[in-house]
Design a protein around this motif. Structure first.
Motif, PDB file in Angstrom:
ATOM      1  N   LEU A   1       4.920  12.126 -10.560  1.00 21.22           N
ATOM      2  CA  LEU A   1       5.860  11.438  -9.662  1.00 21.22           C
ATOM      3  C   LEU A   1       5.299  10.045  -9.442  1.00 21.22           C
ATOM      4  CD1 LEU A   1       8.329  11.614  -7.806  1.00 21.22           C
ATOM      5  CD2 LEU A   1       6.787  12.318  -5.982  1.00 21.22           C
TER       6      LEU A   1
ATOM      7  N   ASP B   1       7.871   4.613  -8.257  1.00 22.52           N
ATOM      8  CA  ASP B   1       9.300   4.361  -8.111  1.00 22.52           C
ATOM      9  C   ASP B   1      10.121   5.627  -8.309  1.00 22.52           C
ATOM     10  OD1 ASP B   1       8.701   4.607 -10.734  1.00 22.52           O
ATOM     11  OD2 ASP B   1       9.466   2.652 -11.351  1.00 22.52           O
ATOM     12  N   GLY B   2       9.487   6.781  -8.280  1.00 24.53           N
ATOM     13  CA  GLY B   2      10.220   8.046  -8.331  1.00 24.53           C
ATOM     14  C   GLY B   2      10.455   8.583  -9.731  1.00 24.53           C
TER      15      GLY B   2
END
Lengths: 288, 257
Positions: free
Chosen positions: A20, A23-24
């Motif tokens: 993860l 920025d996702g």
């Protein structure tokens, strides 16, 4: 770029270890790619590619030239990259020179293939007009406007799009000519031939941070990398070029693993890029 | 540069007789015999000597068949280019060709401007830069004769010269390249083979740590070929590492006497 604090460094590395990123995204996910073609009207072909915050423009100009004496049956391609100071203030003057030459070298390795021309993204024999006398010289220029990591992939994609957009004028050569003289060349203004880009590869850069590899690193992730391997894969799934950047050493098994990961990632990237490029070309045709 | 027919020949230079591959055999098994009679997986015998240049802090001379390279290392010494303080050392590399290094006069030199930066990248991962802060180590490589596989020989010779200069490194550095012609892979190519290769695989590695510090692949490669080439290179690099260690031990024992 502002320096990264110790806490931020740990956050980046920890996030990557857990699949993860900051920025996702997952480790092997690309940012959204935006492609525009035909941005430079005076060039034979051009394209602008944006991947996240990275913005690059590639342009292709074709000029008549003489083939080199060592390879009289092939045209010539030269790749130049310019890192503009708008991307980073340190690029002004001679600051960006080292990065520019490193990027240009990596792109030449990925696009031009072996000495005999096998595996080349650009078929140099198709640039020939008259053996030993006249050929097309392709000047591929890349300009980095904004840099947020992953410059090589963006430049590779931009060059691929620019080559798809490239139209080389048709040429008539007068047949009978004495050995010493230059043959007369008639360059058509109306007829153009599109460049064949089915074998131009995509470049996938895998950045090793800690024990894991990520694809499409942002600038702050790149500051934490130990090494990066850029692999260019063509549509047939074969490796067309590989360069390793970064100082730290890698085990051979790690590199082989990176190659298989890159092949896997390149399929989706190639399909994505091709559809974006054809959409951009269609859009440009509608406008003109 | 062949003499023009009918015009008075102002100069004579031998035309490079490039060995042409018959195009119909492209892709299938080529019956390629190596010009010096080696097997496909056989490297050229290496001649390595340290202490070739007495004025330098360390130097080495290497001969791999017809490729002859001399590398001299100066440093750690004061760097005139550095403007600010740095707590790690700086490395400055330069690779140049003599005018007589290749059969055609001087024209090959321009193709190899990138060799300096490639040598820099190969060495920066091995040298412990923090052991010589504020100073610079200069590595100058001169190719006396270019007989193929130039950059790997330059890198290996530079590793030997750095060891001779006493610069601290993580391991000895060795480099080897493999050429792909048709379906066969041959290690340590000569100029003729490099001129018509389908792909090249150049690897720089630290043999004792079994780590690859630099890898450059051009041309189209299938995965089994890459595996095989990597195996060949790792084996060749470890053998070359042994030869380099022997050379350094001999030099050290000779200076003890």
């Amino acid at each position: 770029m502002v320096g990264v604090s110790f806490g931020e460094q740990n956050f980046i590395k920890g996030g990557i270890a857990q699949d993860l990123r900051t920025d996702g995204r997952k480790r092997l996910t690309y940012r959204d790619v935006y492609v525009e073609t035909g941005v430079i009207p005076q060039a034979n072909g051009s394209a602008r590619v944006r991947i996240g915050g990275t913005d690059v423009i590639a342009s292709v100009k074709a000029e008549l030239g003489r083939p080199s004496s060592l390879q009289p049956d092939k045209g010539k391609v030269a790749v130049f990259i310019d890192c503009s100071p708008t991307a980073e203030p340190t690029f002004g003057g001679r600051g960006g020179e080292e990065l520019s030459s490193e990027l240009a070298l990596a792109l030449q390795i990925c696009l031009l293939g072996g000495k005999s021309g096998a595996g080349a993204g650009i078929n140099l024999s198709s640039l020939l007009i008259k053996e030993g006398r006249v050929c097309w010289d392709l000047y591929i220029d890349g300009l980095v406007i904004s840099s947020d990591g992953n410059l090589l992939d963006a430049l590779g994609a931009a060059i691929k799009a620019a080559l798809t957009n490239t139209a080389i004028p048709k040429v008539q050569v007068s047949a009978e000519v004495a050995d010493d003289e230059q043959p007369e060349i008639d360059i058509s203004d109306e007829e153009y031939q599109q460049f064949d880009t089915s074998s131009v590869p995509v470049i996938v850069t895998l950045t090793k941070v800690g024990n894991h590899y990520i694809v499409d690193a942002t600038a702050e992730e790149e500051s934490q990398m130990s090494s990066a391997v850029s692999i260019s894969v063509n549509r047939a799934g074969h490796i067309c070029g590989l360069t390793k950047r970064g100082g730290s050493g890698l085990d051979p098994s790690v590199i082989l693993d990176m190659i298989s990961v890159a092949k896997h990632v390149s399929e989706t990237l190639m399909n994505n890029l091709d559809s974006k490029i054809s959409a951009a070309e269609a859009c440009e045709d509608d406008e003109s | 540069m062949a003499a023009k027919q009918g015009a008075a020949a102002t100069t004579y230079s031998p035309k490079i007789m490039a060995r042409t591959r018959p195009p119909i055999f492209k892709g299938s098994d080529l019956d390629w015999t190596r010009p010096d009679g080696r097997g496909f997986h056989q490297c050229r015998p290496a001649l390595l000597q340290t202490g070739a240049v007495s004025a330098a802090s360390g130097s080495a001379y290497a001969e791999f068949g017809n490729t002859k390279v001399i590398v001299s290392v100066f440093g750690p010494r004061e760097s005139k280019k550095a403007t600010s303080y740095s707590d790690v050392g700086r490395l400055n590399c330069n690779v140049s060709y003599t005018n007589f290094a290749s059969p055609t006069l001087g024209s090959q030199g321009t193709d190899h401007k990138e060799y300096s930066s490639m040598l820099h990248k190969a060495l920066e991962g091995v040298i412990m830069m923090e052991t010589f802060p504020k100073t610079t180590v200069d590595v100058f490589a001169l190719v006396l004769e270019s007989g193929g596989s130039d950059l790997p020989v330059v890198i290996s010779c530079a590793g030997l010269a750095l060891a001779d200069a006493g610069i601290m490194m993580y391991d000895l550095i060795t480099a080897v390249s493999v050429s792909c012609i048709g379906k066969s892979l041959m290690i340590d190519p000569v100029t003729e083979e490099e001129g018509c290769e389908d792909g090249s695989f150049m690897m720089t590695c630290m043999p004792s740590r079994s780590e690859i510090t630099q890898l450059t692949i051009t041309g189209e490669w299938t995965t089994p070929n890459i595996n095989e080439a990597m195996q060949l290179c790792v084996d060749a690099c470890s053998k070359l590492g042994e030869i380099m260690r022997d050379c350094l031990k001999q030099a050290a024992s000779a200076s003890d006497e």
